[in-house]
Design a protein around this motif. Structure first.
Motif, PDB file in Angstrom:
ATOM      1  N   PHE A  59     -11.395   9.444   0.281  1.00  0.00           N
ATOM      2  CA  PHE A  59     -10.153   8.787  -0.123  1.00  0.00           C
ATOM      3  C   PHE A  59      -9.046   9.827  -0.263  1.00  0.00           C
ATOM      4  CE2 PHE A  59     -11.627   4.563  -1.161  1.00  0.00           C
ATOM      5  CZ  PHE A  59     -12.959   4.722  -1.516  1.00  0.00           C
TER       6      PHE A  59
ATOM      7  N   PHE B 168      -4.302   5.358  -4.208  1.00  0.00           N
ATOM      8  CA  PHE B 168      -5.375   5.731  -3.294  1.00  0.00           C
ATOM      9  C   PHE B 168      -5.245   5.023  -1.955  1.00  0.00           C
ATOM     10  CE2 PHE B 168      -8.398   8.250  -5.740  1.00  0.00           C
ATOM     11  CZ  PHE B 168      -7.955   8.051  -7.036  1.00  0.00           C
ATOM     12  N   GLY B 169      -5.673   5.721  -0.902  1.00  0.00           N
ATOM     13  CA  GLY B 169      -5.838   5.076   0.388  1.00  0.00           C
ATOM     14  C   GLY B 169      -7.057   4.178   0.348  1.00  0.00           C
ATOM     15  N   THR B 170      -7.280   3.448   1.429  1.00  0.00           N
ATOM     16  CA  THR B 170      -8.366   2.467   1.464  1.00  0.00           C
ATOM     17  C   THR B 170      -9.717   3.078   1.830  1.00  0.00           C
ATOM     18  OG1 THR B 170      -7.638   1.913   3.694  1.00  0.00           O
ATOM     19  CG2 THR B 170      -6.910   0.459   1.907  1.00  0.00           C
ATOM     20  N   GLY B 171      -9.739   4.373   2.104  1.00  0.00           N
ATOM     21  CA  GLY B 171     -11.006   5.054   2.328  1.00  0.00           C
ATOM     22  C   GLY B 171     -11.411   5.148   3.786  1.00  0.00           C
TER      23      GLY B 171
ATOM     24  N   GLN C 175     -13.214  -1.544  -0.254  1.00  0.00           N
ATOM     25  CA  GLN C 175     -11.786  -1.407  -0.518  1.00  0.00           C
ATOM     26  C   GLN C 175     -11.472  -0.090  -1.210  1.00  0.00           C
ATOM     27  OE1 GLN C 175      -9.567  -3.806   0.581  1.00  0.00           O
ATOM     28  NE2 GLN C 175     -11.448  -4.520   1.549  1.00  0.00           N
ATOM     29  N   GLY C 176     -10.210   0.179  -1.341  1.00  0.00           N
ATOM     30  CA  GLY C 176      -9.760   1.364  -2.055  1.00  0.00           C
ATOM     31  C   GLY C 176      -9.851   1.154  -3.551  1.00  0.00           C
ATOM     32  N   LEU C 177      -9.246   2.040  -4.277  1.00  0.00           N
ATOM     33  CA  LEU C 177      -9.271   1.983  -5.727  1.00  0.00           C
ATOM     34  C   LEU C 177      -7.996   1.339  -6.244  1.00  0.00           C
ATOM     35  CD1 LEU C 177     -11.308   4.312  -4.897  1.00  0.00           C
ATOM     36  CD2 LEU C 177     -10.894   5.220  -7.173  1.00  0.00           C
TER      37      LEU C 177
ATOM     38  N   TYR D  47      -9.989   2.143 -13.002  1.00  0.00           N
ATOM     39  CA  TYR D  47      -9.733   1.653 -11.655  1.00  0.00           C
ATOM     40  C   TYR D  47     -10.812   0.636 -11.302  1.00  0.00           C
ATOM     41  CZ  TYR D  47      -6.127   5.066 -10.372  1.00  0.00           C
ATOM     42  OH  TYR D  47      -4.949   5.777 -10.290  1.00  0.00           O
TER      43      TYR D  47
ATOM     44  N   GLN E  94     -12.882  -0.992  -7.919  1.00  0.00           N
ATOM     45  CA  GLN E  94     -13.185  -0.767  -6.511  1.00  0.00           C
ATOM     46  C   GLN E  94     -14.004  -1.947  -6.010  1.00  0.00           C
ATOM     47  OE1 GLN E  94     -15.566   2.749  -5.622  1.00  0.00           O
ATOM     48  NE2 GLN E  94     -14.740   2.847  -3.554  1.00  0.00           N
TER      49      GLN E  94
ATOM     50  N   GLN F 184      -0.176   6.826 -12.584  1.00  0.00           N
ATOM     51  CA  GLN F 184      -1.333   6.461 -11.794  1.00  0.00           C
ATOM     52  C   GLN F 184      -1.392   7.264 -10.510  1.00  0.00           C
ATOM     53  OE1 GLN F 184      -1.182   2.774  -9.299  1.00  0.00           O
ATOM     54  NE2 GLN F 184       0.451   2.178 -10.706  1.00  0.00           N
ATOM     55  N   PHE F 185      -2.597   7.290  -9.962  1.00  0.00           N
ATOM     56  CA  PHE F 185      -2.810   7.813  -8.628  1.00  0.00           C
ATOM     57  C   PHE F 185      -2.884   6.616  -7.685  1.00  0.00           C
ATOM     58  CE2 PHE F 185      -3.908  12.350  -9.103  1.00  0.00           C
ATOM     59  CZ  PHE F 185      -3.916  12.435 -10.481  1.00  0.00           C
TER      60      PHE F 185
ATOM     61  N   GLN G 125       0.840  -1.181   0.000  1.00  0.00           N
ATOM     62  CA  GLN G 125       0.000   0.000   0.000  1.00  0.00           C
ATOM     63  C   GLN G 125       0.882   1.240   0.000  1.00  0.00           C
ATOM     64  OE1 GLN G 125      -3.354  -0.531  -0.076  1.00  0.00           O
ATOM     65  NE2 GLN G 125      -3.850   1.630  -0.183  1.00  0.00           N
TER      66      GLN G 125
ATOM     67  N   PHE H 241      -5.647   0.470  -9.332  1.00  0.00           N
ATOM     68  CA  PHE H 241      -5.303   0.916 -10.678  1.00  0.00           C
ATOM     69  C   PHE H 241      -5.279  -0.259 -11.648  1.00  0.00           C
ATOM     70  CE2 PHE H 241      -3.265   3.179 -14.029  1.00  0.00           C
ATOM     71  CZ  PHE H 241      -2.231   2.388 -14.521  1.00  0.00           C
TER      72      PHE H 241
END
Lengths: 112, 113
Positions: A89, A102-105, B41-43, B35, B37, A99-100, A2, B45
């Motif tokens: 997020f 992302f955190g898990t939210g 969970q998160g996103l 992406y 999802q 790419q970006f 992560q 890629f």
């Protein structure tokens, strides 16, 4: 692995209170740190973003605090409202990347 | 259009079938991302297109996944021989360029039975 770690996973705040969500990253090449807000059934929408040349950015009730040395950034929602209830997020990217990350939210619930 | 459009919004398919998901980005946006999802969970890629450059496919989870972008606009994500673990929301996003604000569509909810 992560690339961006986000906490807490869920958050409950009273109306009018302050909501704080934290994120940490490892890659010092990251140079763009956005926060996205997602409502059920919708795609994420950009809320606010910061680049590492400043330590804080404020837009209305939303503030990003950025600590470059600690490799951490956080979202503060002042005067939280029930309409702010959503999933948030954090993300990070670099201008040489594709790419970006992302955190898990964080699921935020604001109680009236 | 005013925003990123994805279709279908929901897709239910049987294990082993192929599916195609469509994304219509904002006009003029040269960058397009897919992406995934998963619930809670998160996103994750999947793939990135930038103009006429070769796409970055490094996030595709297996060779059952492929994507193309025609004429620098509409993109299609294809999943062959779907598996139950492919069930997720597939999100498309576009932006003016690399490392710029992402505009997301509402996603395609894929359910593989």
């Amino acid at each position: 692995q992560q690339q961006v770690k986000q906490s807490p996973q869920s958050l409950i705040v009273q109306k009018g209170g302050i909501s704080i969500i934290n994120c940490a990253y490892e890659n010092t090449a990251f140079d763009y740190f956005p926060w996205y807000q997602q409502f059920p059934g919708k795609g994420p929408a950009l809320l606010i973003a910061i680049r590492p040349d400043v330590s804080e950015k404020k837009e209305g009730r939303f503030t990003i605090s950025f600590n470059k040395s600690a490799k951490q950034f956080s979202l503060h929602i002042m005067d939280s409202q029930p309409g702010d209830s959503a999933t948030y997020f954090c993300a990070a990217s670099k201008n040489t990347g594709n790419q970006f990350y992302f955190g898990t939210g964080t699921s935020l619930t604001v109680i009236p | 259009g005013a925003g990123v459009s994805q279709s279908p919004s929901n897709k239910v398919t049987e294990k082993g079938k192929d599916v195609e998901l469509r994304c219509d980005p904002i006009s003029g946006h040269t960058a397009l991302y897919w992406y995934r999802q998963s619930l809670g969970q998160g996103l994750e890629f999947l793939i990135y297109f930038q103009g006429n450059s070769a796409p970055d496919k490094s996030g595709l989870p297996s060779d059952r996944f492929s994507a193309e972008r025609t004429g620098g606009s509409v993109s299609t994500l294809t999943i062959q021989r779907t598996q139950q673990e492919d069930s997720a929301v597939y999100l498309c996003a576009s932006s003016l360029g690399r490392n710029e604000k992402l505009f997301f569509g509402s996603g395609t909810q894929l359910s593989v039975l």
